[in-house]
Enzyme design. Sequence first.
Site, mmCIF file in Angstrom:
data_model
loop_
_atom_site.group_PDB
_atom_site.id
_atom_site.type_symbol
_atom_site.label_atom_id
_atom_site.label_comp_id
_atom_site.label_asym_id
_atom_site.label_seq_id
_atom_site.Cartn_x
_atom_site.Cartn_y
_atom_site.Cartn_z
ATOM 1 N N TYR A 138 -84.669 -26.627 5.274
ATOM 2 C CA TYR A 138 -83.214 -26.799 5.236
ATOM 3 C C TYR A 138 -82.823 -28.264 5.452
ATOM 4 C CZ TYR A 138 -82.149 -21.729 5.588
ATOM 5 O OH TYR A 138 -82.018 -20.372 5.376
ATOM 6 N N LYS A 189 -97.880 -21.409 7.631
ATOM 7 C CA LYS A 189 -98.351 -21.078 6.275
ATOM 8 C C LYS A 189 -99.255 -22.220 5.826
ATOM 9 C CE LYS A 189 -98.618 -18.524 2.654
ATOM 10 N NZ LYS A 189 -99.290 -17.197 2.654
ATOM 11 N N ASP A 222 -96.802 -14.390 6.119
ATOM 12 C CA ASP A 222 -96.876 -13.115 5.394
ATOM 13 C C ASP A 222 -97.515 -12.038 6.264
ATOM 14 O OD1 ASP A 222 -99.161 -14.701 5.196
ATOM 15 O OD2 ASP A 222 -99.635 -14.142 3.133
ATOM 16 N N ASP A 246 -85.769 -17.682 9.410
ATOM 17 C CA ASP A 246 -84.587 -17.056 8.803
ATOM 18 C C ASP A 246 -84.971 -15.670 8.289
ATOM 19 O OD1 ASP A 246 -82.065 -16.685 7.535
ATOM 20 O OD2 ASP A 246 -82.961 -17.333 5.643
ATOM 21 N N ASP A 250 -84.199 -11.595 10.077
ATOM 22 C CA ASP A 250 -83.553 -10.443 9.438
ATOM 23 C C ASP A 250 -84.437 -9.201 9.583
ATOM 24 O OD1 ASP A 250 -81.376 -11.937 8.537
ATOM 25 O OD2 ASP A 250 -81.377 -10.986 6.560
HETATM 26 C C1 IPM Z 1 -78.752 -17.084 9.048
HETATM 27 C C2 IPM Z 1 -78.136 -16.977 7.713
HETATM 28 C C3 IPM Z 1 -77.902 -18.334 7.088
HETATM 29 C C4 IPM Z 1 -79.199 -19.071 6.969
HETATM 30 C C5 IPM Z 1 -77.193 -18.196 5.741
HETATM 31 C C6 IPM Z 1 -75.771 -17.707 5.936
HETATM 32 C C7 IPM Z 1 -77.257 -19.399 4.910
HETATM 33 O O1 IPM Z 1 -78.905 -16.187 6.888
HETATM 34 O O2 IPM Z 1 -78.143 -17.689 9.945
HETATM 35 O O3 IPM Z 1 -79.844 -16.565 9.247
HETATM 36 O O4 IPM Z 1 -79.996 -18.872 6.070
HETATM 37 O O5 IPM Z 1 -79.463 -19.908 7.814
HETATM 38 MG MG MG Z 2 -80.598 -15.384 7.815
#
Ligand code: IPM
Ligand code: MG
Length: 358
Positions: A138, A189, A222, A246, A250
């Site tokens: 990022y 990785k 992975d 990230d 999730d």
């Molecule tokens: C998170 C989100 C963000 C990210 C999005 C909204 C771009 O998914 O905070 O995990 O990827 O950082």
């Molecule tokens: Mg995210």
Amino acid sequence: MKTYDIAAIPGDGIGKEVVAAGLRVLEACAARDAHFELRVENFPWGSDYYKANGVLMPEGGIERLKAFDAIYFGAVGAPDVPDHLTLWGLRLAICQPFDQYANVRPTRILPGIQSPLRDVTADDLDWVIVRENSEGEYAGQGGRSHRGLPEEVATEVSIFTRAGVRRIMRFAFELAQSRPRKLLTVVTKSNAQRHGMVLWDEIAREVAADYPDVTWDKMLVDAMTVRMTLQPQSIDTIVATNLHADILSDLAAALAGSIGIAPTANLNPERKFPSMFEPIHGSAFDITGKGIANPVGTFWSAVMMLEHLGEPAAAARVMRAIERVTADPSLHTPDLKGTATTEMVTDAVCATILGDNE
Ligand code: IPM
Ligand code: MG
């Protein structure tokens, strides 16, 4: 009486609904504790602001935020504005200049909530993911040339600096050390990414030498998804790059029952700049305006904010209230297969805080 200045940036979609709910909970908490108050200023920045003004945040916005003790953020992103504009125009436009390099994402299975994993209980899944939040994938480096032509080229460069990797590793080892199991998994990785990720591994090994009481291991990203799913008990604290974490966060949120529950702290650990607290879910336009967004991730983010502000008793009180409320399935929102509304959950958490005699 202590006063904390909080900048609220609800942003887009359900961000507006959950931040309003979160502010009610914080108000209840200040009323119950009585030794601190919150002075909240709302900033209407985000996609609506962009449509009216051509920018997500006005010029000088960062300067204004500097004066606050913390930032309480909702979500950013709208169906009719490109996602990379909203992200870079607001969320990253705050994280980067405020050097919020440590992104902390705890995951637990709260009372009353079921993991989609068969037989996995709260004792099996209690993790904290530390996400490198300032560089890596990022970093924002790269570009596009020869637009629209067949020879068009785009680069997206990942940046790993010794200073950047070192500080996040230190942060993660320290966090792991502060937790009962003192266990850290360094996600990598380095088999395929042979420069940045090899540096990452080397620095992990160097930093580990300073924390002999922390048990650590290394896991390819992975394979980490498999381990999180099949052996959740084997994990405690995790450190990973910006993009890897990230994705893993999730997965972690889903395995703990719902992405609507998961909180985040974007920390500037040196406290030179304000830190920012937000739920990890997005603006969720599919349910915006229906009043059914799960506010728990935003409440849990308020817990992290109170801890950061130095109010551990208040933080614990809010967390207790959240857990009492999630324990009651009639107070589950639709993401948890319930029928409760945002308002019902918020009322219940506020009432529990105000009635808490511990
Ligand atoms: C998170 C989100 C963000 C990210 C999005 C909204 C771009 O998914 O905070 O995990 O990827 O950082
Ligand atoms: Mg995210």
